[in-house]
Enzyme design. Structure first.
Site, PDB file in Angstrom:
ATOM      1  N   HIS A 108       0.588  -1.131  -0.101  1.00 24.46           N
ATOM      2  CA  HIS A 108      -0.347  -0.171   0.102  1.00 24.46           C
ATOM      3  C   HIS A 108       0.566   1.096   0.333  1.00 24.46           C
ATOM      4  O   HIS A 108       0.780   2.354   0.559  1.00 24.46           O
ATOM      5  CB  HIS A 108      -1.162   0.258   1.040  1.00 24.46           C
ATOM      6  N   ASN A 181     -10.318  -2.879   3.047  1.00 31.31           N
ATOM      7  CA  ASN A 181     -10.298  -2.685   1.370  1.00 31.31           C
ATOM      8  C   ASN A 181     -11.707  -2.800   0.892  1.00 31.31           C
ATOM      9  O   ASN A 181     -12.411  -2.952   1.167  1.00 31.31           O
ATOM     10  CB  ASN A 181      -9.186  -4.239   1.079  1.00 31.31           C
TER      11      ASN A 181
HETATM   12 FE1  HDD Z   1      -2.773  -4.986   5.168  1.00 30.46          FE
HETATM   13  C1  HDD Z   1      -1.219  -1.977   5.098  1.00 30.46           C
HETATM   14  C2  HDD Z   1      -5.507  -3.218   4.337  1.00 30.46           C
HETATM   15  C3  HDD Z   1      -3.840  -8.098   5.153  1.00 30.46           C
HETATM   16  C4  HDD Z   1       0.374  -5.949   7.077  1.00 30.46           C
HETATM   17  N1  HDD Z   1      -3.300  -2.990   4.997  1.00 30.46           N
HETATM   18  C5  HDD Z   1      -2.158  -2.362   4.704  1.00 30.46           C
HETATM   19  C6  HDD Z   1      -2.936  -0.625   4.196  1.00 30.46           C
HETATM   20  C7  HDD Z   1      -4.292  -1.175   4.435  1.00 30.46           C
HETATM   21  C8  HDD Z   1      -4.216  -2.994   4.065  1.00 30.46           C
HETATM   22  C9  HDD Z   1      -6.117  -1.049   4.034  1.00 30.46           C
HETATM   23  C10 HDD Z   1      -2.368   0.612   4.010  1.00 30.46           C
HETATM   24  C11 HDD Z   1      -3.133   1.404   5.357  1.00 30.46           C
HETATM   25  C12 HDD Z   1      -2.428   2.663   4.913  1.00 30.46           C
HETATM   26  O1  HDD Z   1      -3.286   3.540   4.151  1.00 30.46           O
HETATM   27  O2  HDD Z   1      -1.618   3.265   5.401  1.00 30.46           O
HETATM   28  N2  HDD Z   1      -4.242  -5.842   4.991  1.00 30.46           N
HETATM   29  C13 HDD Z   1      -5.422  -4.576   4.179  1.00 30.46           C
HETATM   30  C14 HDD Z   1      -6.829  -5.870   3.730  1.00 30.46           C
HETATM   31  C15 HDD Z   1      -6.105  -7.189   4.189  1.00 30.46           C
HETATM   32  C16 HDD Z   1      -4.916  -6.686   5.121  1.00 30.46           C
HETATM   33  C17 HDD Z   1      -7.869  -5.381   4.296  1.00 30.46           C
HETATM   34  C18 HDD Z   1      -6.523  -7.956   4.997  1.00 30.46           C
HETATM   35  C19 HDD Z   1      -7.924  -8.479   4.972  1.00 30.46           C
HETATM   36  N3  HDD Z   1      -1.652  -6.539   5.921  1.00 30.46           N
HETATM   37  C20 HDD Z   1      -2.936  -8.280   5.637  1.00 30.46           C
HETATM   38  C21 HDD Z   1      -1.782  -9.034   6.825  1.00 30.46           C
HETATM   39  C22 HDD Z   1      -0.603  -8.368   7.257  1.00 30.46           C
HETATM   40  C23 HDD Z   1      -0.795  -6.250   7.131  1.00 30.46           C
HETATM   41  C24 HDD Z   1      -2.383 -10.225   6.842  1.00 30.46           C
HETATM   42  C25 HDD Z   1       0.530  -9.062   7.634  1.00 30.46           C
HETATM   43  C26 HDD Z   1       0.514 -10.189   8.407  1.00 30.46           C
HETATM   44  N4  HDD Z   1      -0.495  -4.276   5.911  1.00 30.46           N
HETATM   45  C27 HDD Z   1       0.378  -5.100   6.123  1.00 30.46           C
HETATM   46  C28 HDD Z   1       1.509  -3.805   6.981  1.00 30.46           C
HETATM   47  C29 HDD Z   1       1.219  -2.934   6.462  1.00 30.46           C
HETATM   48  C30 HDD Z   1      -0.170  -2.542   5.989  1.00 30.46           C
HETATM   49  C31 HDD Z   1       2.608  -4.524   6.729  1.00 30.46           C
HETATM   50  C32 HDD Z   1       2.132  -1.153   4.700  1.00 30.46           C
HETATM   51  C33 HDD Z   1       1.888  -0.132   5.880  1.00 30.46           C
HETATM   52  C34 HDD Z   1       1.609   0.012   7.367  1.00 30.46           C
HETATM   53  O3  HDD Z   1       1.141  -1.835   7.415  1.00 30.46           O
HETATM   54  O4  HDD Z   1       1.354   0.834   8.069  1.00 30.46           O
HETATM   55  O5  HDD Z   1       1.851  -4.052   8.723  1.00 30.46           O
END
Ligand code: HDD
Length: 726
Positions: A108, A181
């Site tokens: 993202h 999402n």
């Molecule tokens: Fe995630 C970012 C949505 C599964 C780890 N995720 C992130 C963002 C969104 C989502 C919208 C951007 C937030 C922003 O605008 O700063 N992610 C989801 C959805 C998931 C999902 C709807 C499943 C239902 N994500 C998911 C899993 C993991 C992560 C299973 C790790 C185990 N996601 C992250 C992250 C991020 C992220 C690495 C990257 C940047 C951040 O968090 O702030 O931690």
């Protein structure tokens, strides 16, 4: 209170010290603010540089507050000599510049945020004690960040990808982040697989490409070996993954969460954002072209809509259900690869989100905003969805890496609003708080400082847990195909065709035939017709056997209209744009009627003309253009009108004008025209003009054109265009 000494200084404006008297700014003739003369760097006769002196508040300073005398030349020894190491102005400026970048989000990375308000329209205190839902009319400040998942920060907006829809609610009981999402399911069931999923979709590690694309071997290799992803893949290959803009897409919390009321009673809940403007997507060919014409399409669209006062709105719908429903539902409500169809548990609309303010600064707000799924408030709790449990660990961790300090919560965009923040967390990099006094622990005998509050504080729902500690996937998560099939069968034939074409496109970018065949083997478990069409589109030599399924029997679920975009057309043409190709001599009355009828609909006109300076209409009025022909292709608009006026012949010969019209036709857009016969012939479209083409003569034609535009595209045309046979 206004602090003393904060008024503007009374000192006369200082004149740059190195400027000779004869070159002083005051000697120069007054020039318009913003004019060339005021803005361009200025050299004195001796080679010294000067800028016009300003008020004290306007002066450029170092980070230490020292006024800078010259921001264009470093401190040098002699006319052509070396730069002096003591030049603290140079050093500080370059030092700060060298450290401007922070790590981009691992997923993202490319996002765009805006401020908004959430207004409760239906209070549900009997279901949850969460602050935003306690009273009808209650308004909660929010910040929303939309994003693509796979691409890096500088990638293009129209990638075929899932879109993030993350909302921070600054409630009076703390910050609640709903990090969702635009697709209600996910690729994997357990967070332990997330790094592999993300590695697979990101650019391949040896070559560093492809950027922002799932169309490559690694992604489809991983997917083909991960049957639980099949439902999500159907959504990802559908038009949901190429939304027209953020304003026209849904949002979903994905997981089942818990609501808890003041008596401690719990219900399950799924969150849905429903755009008031309805759903809309682009065609794949449009997406490819939009990425070239305007890679910032989605962010520009949101920025323009909000700054024009056309604030996008989403209703928040809840699916609320209890253990009894969860027990009798065909699937496990803790499985994030499954939906609960709206036909089974209809949405209760409880409020509206309005995005009404763009950010002041992209970095300070959109880049530094830190969403964490673990940010919940009293009344909202987690469930044992194993994906959610893993996310709760990951987000906090990633913010430290990204923002560099545990004090990221103090940044204005992340700090709670409307509720006190009191604790003994202290120090750390970039600490901005400066607490007074001796007490920094709790409990303390000094009678000072905040204490935990058992009655109003956050209490986790006391769910009973037991079982053996094991690494396992429950049997109730095993059916990977039934809902994938339900999604596919819920689409219109047009949408099914797009899913087929998307699969053929993506798999044709895989170099390994084996990977293509493995995906087709899964498709056989979803829909035989789809599998065969994709195999044919790929030119597979032989049909593979169906993929071995963990649960071989597939349930035939009833189709659900809510899953289709086209079965839920928008309420009107509001929020959309007609691109009008004009030339000098365009008929004045027609243009002004078109503008006013579209304005009444809530839609806009953008003029595309051979010259950006504009065109003169038949009544002699000048209309500046919004885009120069060639810079404003028809893929940027929802419908087009071609009114070339007296320039009809020249425009007909212009390749950009031919592309404009040919693409509008190929993308099934509604096309209004007047005096455009030469261009129509140049595009060889005369025989192909169908119901979607409207000749404009008078007002009633414009009315019927705008009415037709409400259905956004003339889909029957798609069948006549060729492409991949079904
Ligand atoms: Fe995630 C970012 C949505 C599964 C780890 N995720 C992130 C963002 C969104 C989502 C919208 C951007 C937030 C922003 O605008 O700063 N992610 C989801 C959805 C998931 C999902 C709807 C499943 C239902 N994500 C998911 C899993 C993991 C992560 C299973 C790790 C185990 N996601 C992250 C992250 C991020 C992220 C690495 C990257 C940047 C951040 O968090 O702030 O931690």
């Amino acid at each position: 209170m206004i602090r003393p000494n904060h008024a503007r200084p009374l000192l006369p404006a200082l004149i740059h010290p190195v400027v000779k008297e004869s070159q002083m700014a005051d000697d120069k003739p007054a020039s318009r603010p913003g004019s060339f003369e005021n803005l361009v760097s200025d050299y004195g006769a001796g080679g010294e540089f000067h800028q016009h002196a300003g008020d004290r508040d306007d002066r450029l300073t170092t980070a230490q507050g020292v006024t800078i005398a010259d921001n264009q030349n470093s401190l040098r020894v002699g006319r052509n000599g070396p730069t002096a190491l003591e030049d603290f102005v140079l050093r500080e400026k370059i030092f700060h510049f060298d450290h401007e970048r922070i790590p981009e989000r691992v997923v993202h990375a490319r996002g765009f945020g805006a401020h908004g308000l959430f207004e409760c329209t239906k209070a549900i205190p009997e279901i949850t004690r969460a602050a935003p839902f306690q009273k009808e009319g209650k308004v909660t400040e929010t910040f929303v960040r939309f994003s693509t998942v796979a691409g890096s920060k500088g990638s293009m907006d129209l990638a075929r990808d899932v879109r993030g829809f993350a909302t921070k609610f600054y409630t009076d009981e703390g910050n609640w982040d709903l990090v969702g999402n635009n697709i209600p399911v996910f690729f994997i069931q357990d967070a332990i697989k997330f790094p592999d999923l993300v590695h697979a979709v990101k650019p391949e590690p040896d070559r560093g490409f492809p950027q922002a694309q799932s169309a490559h071997d690694n992604f489809w290799d991983f997917i083909s070996l991960t049957p639980e992803s099949m439902h999500m893949v159907m959504w990802q290959m559908s038009d949901r993954a190429i939304p027209k803009s953020f304003r026209f897409m849904e949002g979903f919390g994905v997981h089942t969460f818990r609501f808890v009321n003041a008596e401690g009673k719990s219900s399950f809940v799924k969150f849905h954002w429903k755009p008031r403007l309805g759903l809309q997507s682009v065609l794949w060919d449009e997406a490819l072209k939009v990425n070239g014409a305007d890679p910032d399409r989605h962010r520009r669209d949101l920025w323009e809509a909000i700054t024009a006062g056309d604030f996008p709105e989403w209703d928040l719908g809840l699916q609320i259900f209890d253990e009894a429903f969860a027990d009798r539902f065909d699937f496990d409500v803790l499985d994030p690869t499954k939906i609960i169809p709206e036909d089974l548990v209809p949405l209760t609309i409880v409020g509206t989100l309005t995005l009404d303010r763009v950010v002041d600064n992209f970095f300070a707000e959109t880049e530094q905003v830190a969403f964490c799924t673990q940010n919940v408030i009293p009344g909202i709790d987690f469930t044992n969805d194993p994906l959610l449990q893993g996310r709760n660990f990951s987000y906090l961790d990633t913010q430290l890496k990204r923002l560099g300090s545990p004090n990221f919560t103090k940044l204005p965009i992340n700090a709670p609003r409307g509720c006190p923040v009191n604790n003994f967390q202290q120090d750390g990099h970039m600490q901005t708080a400066n607490p007074k006094g001796r007490v920094n622990y709790e409990p303390n005998g000094w009678g000072k400082g905040p204490r935990a509050h058992p009655l109003e504080g956050y209490v986790s729902y006391a769910v009973r847990e037991e079982g053996e500690k094991r690494r396992l996937r429950p049997e109730s998560f095993a059916d990977h195909y039934s809902q994938a099939r339900q999604f596919f069968l819920s689409q219109t034939p047009v949408e099914q065709g797009h899913i087929r074409d998307a699969l053929v496109f993506e798999l044709s970018k895989c170099q390994e035939i084996e990977i293509r065949a493995r995906i087709v083997a899964h498709l056989l478990n979803i829909d035989e017709g789809l599998a065969e069409a994709v195999a044919k589109g790929l030119g597979l030599a032989a049909m593979p056997d169906p993929a071995p399924a963990a649960r071989p029997t597939r349930t035939d679920l009833p189709p659900s209209d809510a899953l289709s975009i086209l079965k839920n057309p928008p309420p009107s043409f509001a929020g959309r744009t007609v691109g009008v190709l004009v030339g000098d001599g365009v008929e004045a009355g027609l243009l002004s009627e078109l503008r006013s009828i579209l304005a009444a609909e809530g839609a806009m006109v953008k003029l595309v003309a051979p010259r950006i300076g504009g065109v003169t209409d038949s009544a002699g009025a000048l209309h500046p253009a919004d885009e120069k022909l060639g810079g404003g292709p028809s893929v940027l608009f929802d419908a087009v009108a071609v009114l070339p006026g007296a320039e009809a012949v020249a425009i007909a010969a212009n390749p950009a004008a031919q592309d404009f019209l040919t693409d509008a036709h190929a993308h099934c857009k509604f096309i209004a025209h007047h005096g455009a016969e030469a261009l129509i012939d140049a595009c060889a479209l005369r025989d192909k003009m169908d119901e979607g083409w409207r000749a404009l003569a008078g007002t009633s034609d414009i009315d019927s054109f705008v009415a037709a535009c409400r259905s956004l595209r003339h889909w029957p045309r798609e069948q006549t265009l060729g492409g991949n046979p079904p």
